[in-house]
Scaffold this active site. Sequence first.
Site, PDB file in Angstrom:
ATOM      1  N   GLY A   1       0.766  -1.174   0.211  1.00 57.76           N
ATOM      2  CA  GLY A   1       0.036  -0.016   0.013  1.00 57.76           C
ATOM      3  C   GLY A   1       0.832   1.084  -0.106  1.00 57.76           C
ATOM      4  N   SER A   2       0.354   2.259   0.629  1.00 60.42           N
ATOM      5  CA  SER A   2       0.799   3.605   0.483  1.00 60.42           C
ATOM      6  C   SER A   2       2.208   3.946   1.048  1.00 60.42           C
ATOM      7  CB  SER A   2      -0.342   4.773   1.133  1.00 60.42           C
ATOM      8  OG  SER A   2      -1.389   4.532   0.422  1.00 60.42           O
ATOM      9  N   VAL A   3       2.589   2.953   1.707  1.00 58.00           N
ATOM     10  CA  VAL A   3       4.144   3.121   2.155  1.00 58.00           C
ATOM     11  C   VAL A   3       4.983   3.341   0.845  1.00 58.00           C
ATOM     12  CG1 VAL A   3       4.057   2.241   4.646  1.00 58.00           C
ATOM     13  CG2 VAL A   3       4.427   0.933   2.778  1.00 58.00           C
ATOM     14  N   PHE A   4       4.768   2.498  -0.045  1.00 58.89           N
ATOM     15  CA  PHE A   4       5.401   2.599  -1.293  1.00 58.89           C
ATOM     16  C   PHE A   4       5.577   4.043  -1.846  1.00 58.89           C
ATOM     17  CE2 PHE A   4       6.161  -1.811  -2.179  1.00 58.89           C
ATOM     18  CZ  PHE A   4       7.104  -1.842  -3.389  1.00 58.89           C
ATOM     19  N   LYS A   5       4.579   5.077  -1.499  1.00 55.73           N
ATOM     20  CA  LYS A   5       4.800   6.228  -2.192  1.00 55.73           C
ATOM     21  C   LYS A   5       5.983   6.978  -1.652  1.00 55.73           C
ATOM     22  CE  LYS A   5      -0.231   6.679  -2.128  1.00 55.73           C
ATOM     23  NZ  LYS A   5      -1.397   7.000  -1.242  1.00 55.73           N
TER      24      LYS A   5
END
Length: 574
Positions: A300-304
Amino acid sequence: MAVDRDDVLIRGAAAHMVSGAGVRAPLGRGEAASGAPRRRAEAAVYGVLFSAFMVVVAQLLVLAVGRRTDIALAISEPVAATSFSRPDIVDRNGRLLATDLEAPSIFADPGVVLDRDEVVEKLSTVLPDLNASELLRALSDKSRRFVWVRRGVSPGIAQRVHDLGLPGVSFRYELKRAYPGGKMAGHALGYVDVDNRGVAGIEKYIDDKVGVDPVHSAVLSNRPPVRLSLDIGVQHALEDELDDAMRRYHPEGAAGVVLNIKTGEILASSSLPRVDPTWPAQTLNDKRVDRMMGGTYELGSVFKALTLAMALDEGLVKPDTVLDVTKPLEAGRFTVTDMHPSRRPLTVTEVFTHSSNVGAGMLALQAGPEKFRDFLQKAGLLDPLQTEAGAVASPQVPQRWNRVTTITASFGHGIAVAPLQFAAAAATIFNGGKTVHPTFLRKFDAGTADGKPLISAATSRQMAELMRANVIDKDGTGRKADVPGYRVGGKTGTADIASKGGYTSNAVISSFLGAFPTDDPQYLTFVMLFEPKGIADTKGNRTGGTNAAPVTGELIARVAAQLGVAPQLDVVRQ
């Protein structure tokens, strides 16, 4: 005076008779002199015999005190059982994590056993999980002289078996691996088999790289201990906070890691439910898989954090560059939207703090599929990873990088990696931009990372500032991770769990990627909750900002001082 010849003969005969009857006649001077050497010879013989007897007694005492069961068994045991002597495992500060102990093992001699049915029946009362039929079959073979009953039992069990008084059942001492911390760091430590040979984790690494010694009795290793990067204090704090999260948010599982950003040293790694290294069968339970290394997940958004680092380093945008995120992104039959859509354009900083899927997708598309993929490759996310504790689960990546996969990968979907592999890649963007390889061994030259450059030091500095902004800004998703004085930064993640044909409804992986202190990042934390439940404290929400973020805050508050990070409290001027 005349002497009668007959009188002389009579007296001589009388003297001879008296001497023959046992009365010793007086010795002459020569005869007395010859008896002294004889007495001395007899004394010498007695002395030699006494000395030999004392030597035998002394040797028996040495054998009894030394408990040399291998010598005693050599007569009845046709083939000596081979075990392995292993070095100790200690944490980075020398505190014991694993060691060898002498433990009694139970064996039987079928040729001496009088009643095999009685032996099996009575042993089963002490060893309820004993395979009775197998032992009965082994004892029936009178040609055998040695049959294992149970290896490496506790002294209490051995005493109970001894008290049964079963002829033909005996004991020998062997080495058994012991873990003073119980389940602590169980996944990383791994386990050994019945012969004390390493099978998984650090224990297998010792067999493969360090070395073990074959022994036929309880002979402890003289090899130096294996020093890990783990810190028992930090490990305990991590496991304790994950335990608390399990009670509060009721997830199916939890995992976390604390990593030295500059060296890649793993200071703590845990996956719940735990495994006990002394009970290897627990590792076969799917629920006890090592979620940090043994599984891959869409995070999820930790990849951002990676997506923005790539865009900033390529010069595509600056932190204050404005992106129009008011419209969804169309990708074939898919439409990408934000969980909380913005009614206005956002700066790149706000894309990060608001966790905008649309904004992240736009940045990845500006770079293009090939450049974005190459960045993830250089970050170490697309290739298999190996650690001293074993291989990390291989990443699952798109076969073709097109518009759809580029957009979804930008916010952590459509690509699945092991959490430890992601944590190592994230450490790279905060340590000045050099790649790190995660390690379970202590590094004594704890300087800066010496890997290949991924991003510039300036971009790394910008990313640390973005992480800090996400925790302290009023609109940031990581506000609940803040710890006064320790300058915590971080990024939240809430990922739908993939299943066949799509995603599982109402099931997420919530996470928080943290770094501190952000003015000079030293340590990274990554906390994950698998399928947490919405509770009253979170108002029914299951997002990373409502559960994983506060868990991270509690963790950092406990370990920062242990790691030597001094708080910097703001001084209010009058």
